[in-house]
Each structure stands twice: as C-alpha cells, then as structure tokens.
Design a protein around this motif. Structure first.
Motif, PDB file in Angstrom:
ATOM      1  N   ARG A 495       0.841  -1.204   0.000  1.00 57.84           N
ATOM      2  CA  ARG A 495       0.000   0.000   0.000  1.00 57.84           C
ATOM      3  C   ARG A 495       0.873   1.251   0.000  1.00 57.84           C
ATOM      4  O   ARG A 495       1.778   1.391   0.826  1.00 57.84           O
ATOM      5  N   HIS A 496       0.574   2.138  -0.926  1.00 50.76           N
ATOM      6  CA  HIS A 496       1.362   3.363  -1.079  1.00 50.76           C
ATOM      7  C   HIS A 496       0.553   4.325  -1.948  1.00 50.76           C
ATOM      8  O   HIS A 496      -0.248   3.904  -2.784  1.00 50.76           O
ATOM      9  N   ASP A 497       0.776   5.615  -1.761  1.00 50.34           N
ATOM     10  CA  ASP A 497       0.096   6.622  -2.576  1.00 50.34           C
ATOM     11  C   ASP A 497       0.821   6.743  -3.916  1.00 50.34           C
ATOM     12  O   ASP A 497       1.511   7.725  -4.197  1.00 50.34           O
ATOM     13  N   PHE A 498       0.619   5.730  -4.754  1.00 52.25           N
ATOM     14  CA  PHE A 498       1.354   5.674  -6.014  1.00 52.25           C
ATOM     15  C   PHE A 498       0.980   6.831  -6.953  1.00 52.25           C
ATOM     16  O   PHE A 498       1.821   7.342  -7.677  1.00 52.25           O
ATOM     17  N   ASN A 499      -0.286   7.225  -6.946  1.00 52.39           N
ATOM     18  CA  ASN A 499      -0.700   8.299  -7.866  1.00 52.39           C
ATOM     19  C   ASN A 499      -0.625   9.684  -7.225  1.00 52.39           C
ATOM     20  O   ASN A 499      -1.077  10.673  -7.810  1.00 52.39           O
ATOM     21  N   GLU A 500      -0.076   9.741  -6.013  1.00 52.69           N
ATOM     22  CA  GLU A 500       0.254  11.011  -5.351  1.00 52.69           C
ATOM     23  C   GLU A 500      -0.931  11.970  -5.296  1.00 52.69           C
ATOM     24  O   GLU A 500      -0.831  13.141  -5.653  1.00 52.69           O
ATOM     25  N   ASN A 501      -2.054  11.449  -4.780  1.00 55.58           N
ATOM     26  CA  ASN A 501      -3.235  12.311  -4.628  1.00 55.58           C
ATOM     27  C   ASN A 501      -3.622  12.473  -3.158  1.00 55.58           C
ATOM     28  O   ASN A 501      -4.753  12.804  -2.835  1.00 55.58           O
ATOM     29  N   THR A 631       5.445   2.213   8.089  1.00 59.75           N
ATOM     30  CA  THR A 631       4.419   1.591   7.253  1.00 59.75           C
ATOM     31  C   THR A 631       3.132   2.393   7.387  1.00 59.75           C
ATOM     32  O   THR A 631       2.722   2.736   8.502  1.00 59.75           O
ATOM     33  N   VAL A 632       2.488   2.682   6.282  1.00 65.40           N
ATOM     34  CA  VAL A 632       1.266   3.488   6.323  1.00 65.40           C
ATOM     35  C   VAL A 632       0.209   2.809   7.184  1.00 65.40           C
ATOM     36  O   VAL A 632       0.062   1.595   7.166  1.00 65.40           O
ATOM     37  N   ASP A 639      -1.711  16.341   6.987  1.00 64.43           N
ATOM     38  CA  ASP A 639      -0.536  17.207   6.830  1.00 64.43           C
ATOM     39  C   ASP A 639       0.548  16.486   6.032  1.00 64.43           C
ATOM     40  O   ASP A 639       1.746  16.555   6.353  1.00 64.43           O
ATOM     41  N   GLY A 640       0.102  15.775   4.984  1.00 67.64           N
ATOM     42  CA  GLY A 640       1.031  15.095   4.100  1.00 67.64           C
ATOM     43  C   GLY A 640       1.586  13.790   4.629  1.00 67.64           C
ATOM     44  O   GLY A 640       2.465  13.193   3.994  1.00 67.64           O
TER      45      GLY A 640
END
Length: 728
Positions: A495-501, A631-632, A639-640
């Motif tokens: 799990r990761h913010d791959f599309n950076e949204n 780890t998320v 706040d990012g």
C-alpha cells in the motif's frame, strides 16, 4: 438424540455411440454421509451447502461457447494463445482439453476415474474433480462432463451469433438465450438429461432429506444440478465480434447461470437450467488460471465464500490485502489447496484440536499431516469475538501442497513451492457452521496469513522493467527493519500513494475493486533482490515459538474506520504457542494462555492496548521500543503524512512489568498512557527512556525498585521520584 443416516446412490455415464439416449448406471460404491451432519436436520448449517450439498455425487454440465467464425477477425480476435480461432475447445500443453474418450482433462467423467484416483499424482493439479475429492477427504465426487452430440457422443462446443448480443451487462442474459436455443436445435426434445439431475437443487443451508436424491434414470426436480458456461471472449477485443467498437461490459466471471431456460422435456414436464451454476466470460488464459476462476465461482455457489486472500482486491473493513491459500484465487499462483477453515466449514473435516481460552490454559497437543491425516488446529484469540488462529502442519509432500504453474521463471530458474512445515492464519469469517450468509455479505478479507518471514517496514523505491517478470514492471522496496505490528509483509499488496493524490485509493466494497484503481501492487523485489512475495515463498513458520511478541505476531484483525481515517488497535494478550517434534516427526504444540513474556528485544508501533486482566512482562536485559512506524496506517494523508504516531494504553486492571535491567524506549511522538487503575512494576535497574514523546500517568498501582530510572529527554530521575511527582 436421533441420528439420521442417508445413502446417496451415485451415477455415472457410460459411453454410448449408437443411441440417442445415454443411460446412467449406479456407481459400484455408494457414499455414506457423515451422520453428525444430521443431528439437527432443522437447523441451518454450512455443511448442507447453498446451491448444492458438498458431499456425495454431483455432475456438472460444462458448456463451452464460441462465436460463429464468420464474425471473427483473425487480426483482432485470434490473440488468445490457449484458445485459437478454429479450435472447438481451449488448449493445454498444445493439446485439446478434450481427451480421446471425450472427457475433459480437468475433470472426472466416470466413477472408474475416482476408483483409480492416485492421491500422489502431480497431474491432480490439472483436475478439479481430484481437487474436490482430496479436499473433501473423499466425501465429495464432483463430476465435470462437457456436452456430447446426441448422435455421435463426441464432445461439442456451442457457437452463437454475436451480433444478437448487446455490449452492456444485459448482454450476459442474451448469451444464455442464444446458447440454449442452439442446444435445443441440436438435441431431441425428449433427450435424457437425468444424469445431470440426481438431486434437488439449492438446499440453502436448510438441510437435506433422502427424498432429495433419486436413482438412475430419474429426475430429482427437473432442473439440472449445476451448469458451467465458459465463453471464448476477451475484454480487450475492440471491435468486439458483436460490432461494438468499445468492446463489452461483462465481468470476468459470475456465480449463477442467470438462466431460466428450457433444455428439454420429460413426459410434458420441461427440463430447465435455473440459477445453479456459474458463467466465465473470459475463458482465454492457461488451464490453471481457468481452474482458479471456476473454483472461485463454485466456492461462492457452494458455501457463499467471501473474497479473501486478495481475491478481487476486496478489502472489506481492513486496510491491507494479505495473500494466503484456499479456494479463493490461489489455485494457480500460490498454493492449490483448500485451507483448514474452508474444509471444516464445508463439513469435509473436523477440527482435530479446538482450543478455547477459558478451557485450555496450558496444554500440549499432537498434530499430524494436514492432508494425509486430515488434521488441523483452531485456537481462540483472547479478548476477541469469533477470531481464531488456525494451524496446518505439512509434514510430507503432496501434489496439492504445490501449484500447477509458475514453477519456473523466464530464465528457467525454479520458483519456491511445495513447502513443508507449519502454516498458520487468523480467521474472522464464521466461527460456527450455523453462521451462514449470502455471498459478499460477511467475512470479506477475513483471513490473514501469519507469514513466516515476518512483517517489516518496507518503503517504496521504484518500478523496474524486468525480463524475469516477463517484461513487466516489477516493484522494488527497501527494507527499513522489523515492524511486527505494522502489518505489511512481502506476501501482500504493498500500500502506497502511487498516484500522489494524498490518499491511498481503495474502492470499498465486498465484491472487490473490479476495474477500479487501487493503490496496491505485488512485491517483486526487496533491496533489489527477487522475492516474488505474491507466490508466498517464505510462508512456513520457522520459529519455535509464536506469540503477540514475535515476528510474525499473533494479533487481532484491525478494522479501518474509513470515516475517521483510523486503524483499530492491536490488543495485547498472553497467548503463546511453542513448536517441537516427536519421534515420528509429528508436530507437538504447547499452547499457553498465561505466558505474556516479551522474551527478546521487541518493537511496537501503531495503536496498541494492554487490556484489563492481562499481565505483560519485559524479560530482563531486553528492550521494548515504541516509535513511529514507517508503514502506512491511515488511508488519507494528514498534513502530508500517512502514518499516525504510536499510541499505547494500559487499561485499568491491566499490568505491565519491566524486569531486571530491561529498558522501555519511548520515541518519535509516541504517546503512552498508564490509565487510572492500571498496574506498573519496575524491577532492579529497569529504565524508561522518553525521547520526544509523551508518558501520561494516572492513578496507577505502582511497584518501583529503588534502582529503577526514568530518563526524559536526557534528564534522569529515579523512577520512585518521577512517579511520586506524577502522582502529586
């Protein structure tokens, strides 16, 4: 107590080339059902099944469907490697899946095939009849028979005109109509379909009666028992043979035939195909992937099994997508086996050792081979409703401990499989067979593998185009260290913010993501070394002991509150399990519900609660570290930041003990709360070190050794002085 016994007379098909009618004859050996299933015949139970009772003999009619060749453009529609244009059936190893005796390569057609079944044959991985026979402990003979021409008895597929089918989801029912219209045009109206109607349909968990089953050449309810429709089709065809330039909107596969079609007639009574069955709209991959899809849909129909083990990318109430083994989407890619919970829930096996927290405080058990001896163990998790740890011991090699494909990479190098040892998973689907439910209504993502290698902080590096991965983009991660409670291991979607949204996309729903985007990818590499985590290469537990304080840990399911963007806490407990072997190499398990000892240096992250009644001790000379996870643990960034700092609470009547020379290290904005009524002990030379963190102390029952210390941001206090000041 009254116990009812039933005998089901089996049937099979004998080849007949000279007659329009094919008779069935009783199998040489009948199947006696387990009498325990009939102690409470009026009570709902999973063992009776939903669409069908998963014991005895069941014969499925398998119908392969293609579009008429005049509507197929070889430049567009001949891209299916395993089902080329001009072939009536798909191919396996460059041969038709129809054998010389006109039976399917992937299913038994005659009783003799069951009688001669070899449990040790690797070819069983190509055969769903063999799968159900082995998984059911030979209680269930599931026949798969394709259509035969009424005159020649040769296997046939059905070809239909695609221009009569719309591209929307409604087109799926139009397919049904065309298929059965064509069948009626081929078969005499009085053709004998009785071998496909040996039992009444859809027990719906209500129980079965002897009258539900009929003898040979009789119809049970004038509805075929189970029908499988397999279409030669692709979602990538643009234009589609039906003329649509944008292709068609049909799901890959669906439980249920969606039909109410007449297939024949018996003395004026129509013979129907009702809902009992499945449809696969994209029959274009290799045999084992097709069997995985068929098994997936059959499992929905048989037991309403929910999506877990990453199936359909359905997350339910949970944040992570752990892979595992079972009848939901693991047949081709991980391990071709039914897991212990599934076999028990189906009534195929009983639990060898069912350990409950209030009855078995410290006991030792013997566990033999999972498939050879049909043994398994279930252990109740403390402080949780309906959450269990299941253990399987794979002592000796077995074909179904492996998988049918993905055994070598593109270079010909072997990929790890057929592993032996201790396998474990936690389950929160149904703790009783009387807990029955409809499909996708309960238990989604409710199986979590205790992955032997453990959980780590994995951080995204990049994607690399890799030849070994068949020229696909392979995800590489960097390993930042152990994190037992972080919840992420290599055998999961990362799990990761791959599309950076600023959010980790997850289309919530029990049926899965479908074609919708999710922020999750398989783990191919860690620190630039190939792992292929989605194949479960390090699944067996190698440790001699597991507990809440080992890696992998025994922990509860942590639900994600999607509205509050908050993960539920890990609830600490004192359960531990030690493994050893007896002289026969069988597994000895010592289960202790009163352990509670952190025996090695250990790190905790995320939300954690030490509940009332628990006593947790840090062994002398060891360090307990609490800091921020890497780890998320939330799906919307704050706040990012996708990682909430660690929060540890000792509830009233809970007790934490720091033994001699032990150290409790609290760092990185961690918040520790010793609440009113909790208990806390510090023994000789024990230390608490707080660095940029909070230690909140209520009215706590204390036992502090004079040599114990507390160090707050490099300022040292005697522990007695510190807690005296805190309590003033």
């Amino acid at each position: 107590m009254r116990i009812f016994y039933f005998i089901l007379v089996s049937s099979l098909l004998f080849a007949c080339t000279s007659s329009k009618q094919v008779k069935r004859t009783a199998s040489p050996s009948a199947t006696e059902f387990d009498a325990n299933f009939f102690e409470h015949p009026n009570e709902k139970s999973s063992v009776f099944g939903r669409y069908f009772f998963p014991q005895g003999d069941l014969r499925a009619l398998v119908i392969y469907v293609d579009f008429e060749e005049e509507f197929l453009d070889p430049k567009v529609h001949d891209d299916l490697k395993y089902w080329p244009i001009g072939e009536d059936f798909p191919m396996h190893n460059e041969k038709s899946i129809i054998q010389k005796n006109q039976s399917l390569i992937w299913g038994y057609q005659d009783y003799a095939q069951f009688k001669n079944h070899d449990a040790n044959a690797n070819k069983n991985l190509d055969n769903l009849s063999a799968f159900f026979y082995e998984m059911s402990n030979q209680k269930f003979r599931f026949y798969f028979e394709t259509l035969k021409h009424p005159e020649t008895q040769k296997a046939i597929s059905i070809k239909i005109d695609p221009t009569k089918v719309t591209s929307s989801s409604a087109g799926r029912n139009e397919l049904n109509r065309l298929v059965f219209e064509k069948i009626r045009s081929i078969y005499p109206s009085d053709y004998d379909w009785s071998r496909f109607d040996s039992r009444k349909n859809s027990p719906n968990y209500q129980g079965i009666n002897q009258s539900d089953f009929v003898k040979e050449n009789e119809y049970a309810d004038h509805q075929l028992d189970f029908v499988i429709l397999l279409f030669r089709n692709s979602p990538h065809w643009k234009p589609h043979p039906n003329g649509s330039k944008n292709g068609v909107q049909w799901r890959k596969a669906i439980m249920g035939t969606g039909a109410n079609e007449v297939i024949g007639n018996k003395n004026g009574t129509p013979i129907k195909v009702s809902h009992e069955g499945i449809r696969v709209f994209n029959t274009h991959r290799n045999l084992h992937h097709e069997l995985e899809i068929i098994l997936h849909e059959i499992s929905h129909a048989m037991l309403s099994l929910p999506h877990y083990n990453g199936a359909n990318k359905a997350e339910g109430n949970y944040f992570f997508y752990p892979y595992g083994w079972g009848m939901m989407d693991t047949y081709a890619r991980t391990i071709s086996i039914a897991n212990a919970w599934e076999r028990w829930y189906a009534g195929w096996t009983e639990i060898t050792h069912d350990v409950q927290a209030n009855k078995n405080f410290d006991s030792t058990y013997l566990l033999k081979d999972y498939l050879r001896k049909n043994e398994s163990m279930r252990i109740k998790l403390p402080h949780q409703d309906n959450e269990y740890l299941w253990i399987e011991y794979r002592k000796n090699k077995h074909p179904f401990y492996g998988r049918g494909r993905k055994n070598k990479d593109r270079y010909g190098e072997k990929i790890e499989q057929n592993q032996l040892g201790v396998f474990a998973f936690t389950e929160k689907v149904a703790s009783s067979r009387t807990q029955v439910f409809s499909t996708n209504s309960q238990g989604t993502n409710g199986i979590k593998t205790l992955y032997g290698k453990g959980n780590f902080d994995y951080v995204f590096d990049d994607f690399y185009l890799r030849h070994y991965a068949w020229n696909n983009w392979a995800l590489n991660l960097t390993n930042q260290g152990k994190n037992a409670y972080g919840g992420q291991n290599e055998a999961m979607l990362f799990r990761h913010d791959f599309n950076e949204n600023n959010k980790i996309d997850q289309p919530t729903g029990n049926n899965g993501a479908g074609s919708k985007y999710i922020d999750g990818h398989n783990v191919y590499e860690i620190n630039q070394e190939i792992v292929r985590g989605h194949y479960l290469p390090n699944a067996p537990i190698k440790k001699s002991k597991i507990s809440a304080f080992t890696n992998p840990p025994i922990t509860n399911f942590q639900a994600m509150n999607w509205e509050k963007n908050q993960l539920a806490p890990v609830i600490l407990h004192s359960l531990s399990i030690e493994f050893s072997k007896d002289k026969n190499n069988d597994l000895l398990l010592s289960v202790n519900y009163k352990d509670g000892i952190i025996e090695d240096d250990f790190r905790m992250t995320g939300p954690i609660i030490l509940p009332a009644g628990e006593v947790i001790q840090l062994k002398k000379n060891n360090t307990l570290q609490m800091n921020k996870s890497k780890t998320v643990n939330r799906y919307r960034a704050v706040d990012g930041d996708f990682i909430e700092p660690t929060n540890f609470t000792v509830e009233a009547e809970g007790k934490l003990i720091l033994n001699e020379n032990s150290t409790w290290l609290i760092q990185e904005n961690t918040s520790v709360n010793l609440t009113d009524g909790s208990f806390f002990e510090m023994h000789e030379n024990a230390k608490i070190i707080v660095e940029n963190a909070k230690l909140i102390v209520g009215e706590v029952q204390l036992s502090i050794h004079p040599t114990a210390k507390v160090i707050i941001d490099q300022v040292a206090f005697s522990a007695e002085e510190f807690f005296r000041i805190k309590n003033e």
